[in-house]
Enzyme design. Structure first.
Site, PDB file in Angstrom:
ATOM      1  N   LYS A  66      -4.392   6.761   8.420  1.00 46.70           N
ATOM      2  CA  LYS A  66      -4.244   6.242   7.244  1.00 46.70           C
ATOM      3  C   LYS A  66      -2.781   6.158   6.995  1.00 46.70           C
ATOM      4  CE  LYS A  66      -5.783   6.099   2.387  1.00 46.70           C
ATOM      5  NZ  LYS A  66      -6.501   6.969   1.376  1.00 46.70           N
ATOM      6  N   SER A 141     -10.249   4.036  -0.737  1.00 45.65           N
ATOM      7  CA  SER A 141      -8.829   3.355  -0.479  1.00 45.65           C
ATOM      8  C   SER A 141      -8.709   3.584   1.318  1.00 45.65           C
ATOM      9  CB  SER A 141      -7.667   3.985  -1.161  1.00 45.65           C
ATOM     10  OG  SER A 141      -7.557   5.252  -0.668  1.00 45.65           O
ATOM     11  N   SER A 165     -12.223   8.286  -1.389  1.00 45.91           N
ATOM     12  CA  SER A 165     -11.461   7.149  -0.826  1.00 45.91           C
ATOM     13  C   SER A 165     -11.695   7.426   0.840  1.00 45.91           C
ATOM     14  CB  SER A 165      -9.982   7.244  -1.030  1.00 45.91           C
ATOM     15  OG  SER A 165      -9.649   6.638  -2.111  1.00 45.91           O
TER      16      SER A 165
END
Lengths: 473, 96
Positions: A66, A141, A165
């Site tokens: 990420k 996310s 997330s």
């Protein structure tokens, strides 16, 4: 081939059945085909980033990060314009661990700006799409990470989880996602959102892979003062053990109103699978759970407003060219650099910390957090696990919730309590709705019980074939 | 409910600037969120200790020894503007 679990690649490499360069090639070819559809990467490395001296059972098996995890010398944007040009001069601890283990990093995955969002639509660059339905969001996310694993662009990925997330996008994309116990994985080099809630964790195709990747990234780090000082352990040590007699509690509030009936049915069927394997299932109740979301949004935004004060255009990040004095420079740089959701959360957090409102909001939320910690502790005196859906709904359409922030926040209602309480929780594929969208099952346990979660999750995985189904791309 | 005046005050504290249309939108959206979080008031928390962390947090110290730190070049590599060994910023006080 691209849906081969990392643990299988590892065995094949050891047996000499495949060459390291072939594995990389398989994923590069796959990305060439699917990336234009799902748009999971923010930064794709033509030549994967690796440490040639790195060694482990998983060396040569590629991974994706990420884009809020600092990789020294490569842009780390956090999905934000304000960090669009930022190149970290230092290595996140997890990055160092992954490099030391010899894993090639294929790229940095898309995310909601500063990890604030449940759909990936808050990325300042572009939204990623759900491989199961390209008109739908992959969740957030860590939506880029989840979409890339589900699309077969990488065998596994790292995400971060502040209020769901990792777990919610794992559920939306039909992969396995773990939020470890707070303090398990070093946060050094993870761009901070809400420091008392943030944890890095793995997104994978299988439960075994998930335990293995947690083995790579977990461990004490003196650079993170909230890192737990514990001896190393093998999180996969209980895989394959009998689950007979283990006690599973099902909080009725987590299957109540607001949970899609198809999601509820899938969870009920999954409970039947655990029961048939000898686990003991009982309904339970967490009457104060309904306050968790409100407490979460006050605590997370308060911490965010403080953490994001560092983005002032002085030392790094975007600086406005339109300012004639210092305060204007701060204000213009931040106003140009942050997107709407980040601004909204900074505003909410600043409000709840401001003079006259602190007691009613921030302090009150922290007191509610204490009560929730006590409530979960009491549950774990009776139960080994609590089970719920990961998300009350399956993946929604792009744009569906963008205009109404509160409706977006409500999709996090089942995941945020875990972060407030600091416990580990995993999302596991447990079926599909009538539109062929994946449904996720959440397994929660007491602090440090990751190995037990993996044991229970794998017992379910071995009795079902949801993890063998993949989207058609 | 929150007033547009309060929103403007919070924006100043946050070092953010908004157009009138944005102020209006934020007033409405933050109003709805605050309305939702107000349900916390139902819960009696008299005498409950606030939790800043989920797990027992204690101060962590290390020996006061010199460890590796970033070079000056690394520290300045992302700076928008520098002069010698300083971050350069626009005028801080007074008139031009």
């Amino acid at each position: 081939m691209f849906y081969t679990p990392a643990s299988t690649w590892s065995q094949m490499l050891k047996m000499g059945e495949i060459q390291p360069s072939d594995i990389i090639h398989i994923y590069q070819k796959r990305s060439e085909v699917v990336e234009k559809q799902i748009k999971g990467f923010l930064n794709y490395f033509e030549t994967p980033v690796r440490l040639n001296s790195g060694q482990s059972d998983f060396q040569d098996i590629p991974i994706v990060f990420k884009d809020n995890i600092c990789l020294a010398g490569y842009p780390t944007t956090c999905g934000s314009r304000i960090l669009a040009e930022f190149v970290p001069p230092y290595q996140a601890t997890v990055s160092q661990k992954v490099l030391n283990a010899g894993l090639p990093i294929l790229g940095k995955a898309n995310m909601d700006e500063f990890a604030m969002g449940s759909s990936n639509e808050n990325s300042a660059f572009h939204p990623s799409l759900n491989p199961w339905d390209l008109e739908r969001v992959p969740g957030g996310s860590s939506g880029g990470s989840a979409a890339l694993v589900a699309a077969g662009s990488t065998p596994w990925a790292l995400g971060s989880d502040t209020g769901g997330s990792i777990r919610q996008p794992a559920a939306f994309c039909g992969v396995v996602g773990m939020k470890p116990t707070y303090g398990r994985v070093s946060r050094f080099g993870l761009v901070a959102y809400a420091s008392s809630l943030d944890q890095i964790g793995p997104l994978t195709l299988t439960v075994r892979d998930n335990a293995q990747l947690l083995n790579v990234i977990a461990g004490h780090d003196s650079a993170d003062s909230t890192s737990l000082k514990l001896p190393a352990e093998d999180f996969g040590r209980d895989l394959g053990k009998d689950i007979r007699g283990l006690k599973i509690g099902v909080p009725r509030e987590m299957l109540a109103e607001g949970v899609d009936p198809e999601v509820r049915t899938a969870i009920e069927k999954a409970l039947g699978v655990f029961e048939s394997q000898g686990a003991i299932i009982a309904e339970t109740s967490l009457p104060r759970l309904k306050y968790a979301l409100a407490a979460y949004y006050l605590i997370a935004t308060s911490e965010a407003s403080s953490n994001l004060a560092r983005f002032d255009g002085v030392r790094y990040g975007h600086r406005s060219a339109r300012a004639s004095n210092l305060v204007e420079m701060y204000t213009q740089s931040r106003s140009e650099g942050f997107g709407d959701e980040v601004k909204r959360r900074i505003m909410l957090g600043t409000y709840s910390l401001s003079s006259g409102y602190y007691d009613a909001y921030y302090k009150k939320a922290q007191q509610v957090r204490t009560l929730l910690i006590q409530d979960f502790q009491a549950q774990f005196e009776t139960f080994d696990f609590l089970i719920s859906p990961t998300s009350p709904i399956t993946a929604f359409r792009l744009g569906e919730k963008q205009q109404d922030p509160l409706s977006m926040y409500l999709t996090d209602i089942l995941t945020v309590p875990v972060n407030l309480v600091g416990i580990p929780a995993l999302s596991l594929p447990c079926g599909f709705d009538s539109q062929n969208l994946p449904i996720g099952l959440q397994i929660m346990a007491k602090p440090l019980a990751e190995a037990a979660i993996y044991q229970l999750a794998q017992a379910y995985e071995s009795a079902t074939d949801w993890h063998m189904r993949h989207p058609e791309l | 409910m929150i007033s547009t005046e309060s929103i403007k005050h919070i924006a100043r504290l946050s070092r953010l600037s908004f157009s009138e249309a944005e102020i209006e939108q934020f007033t409405e959206q933050l109003g709805a969120i605050l309305n939702y979080v107000d349900q916390l008031a139902e819960l009696d928390t008299t005498g409950v200790k606030p939790a800043s962390h989920a797990l027992p947090a204690i101060n962590v110290f290390r020996d006061d020894t010199v460890l590796h730190s970033l070079s000056q070049a690394q520290i300045f590599m992302n700076a928008p503007e520098t002069e010698e060994a300083y971050f350069k910023v626009p005028q801080i006080m007074g008139d031009k």
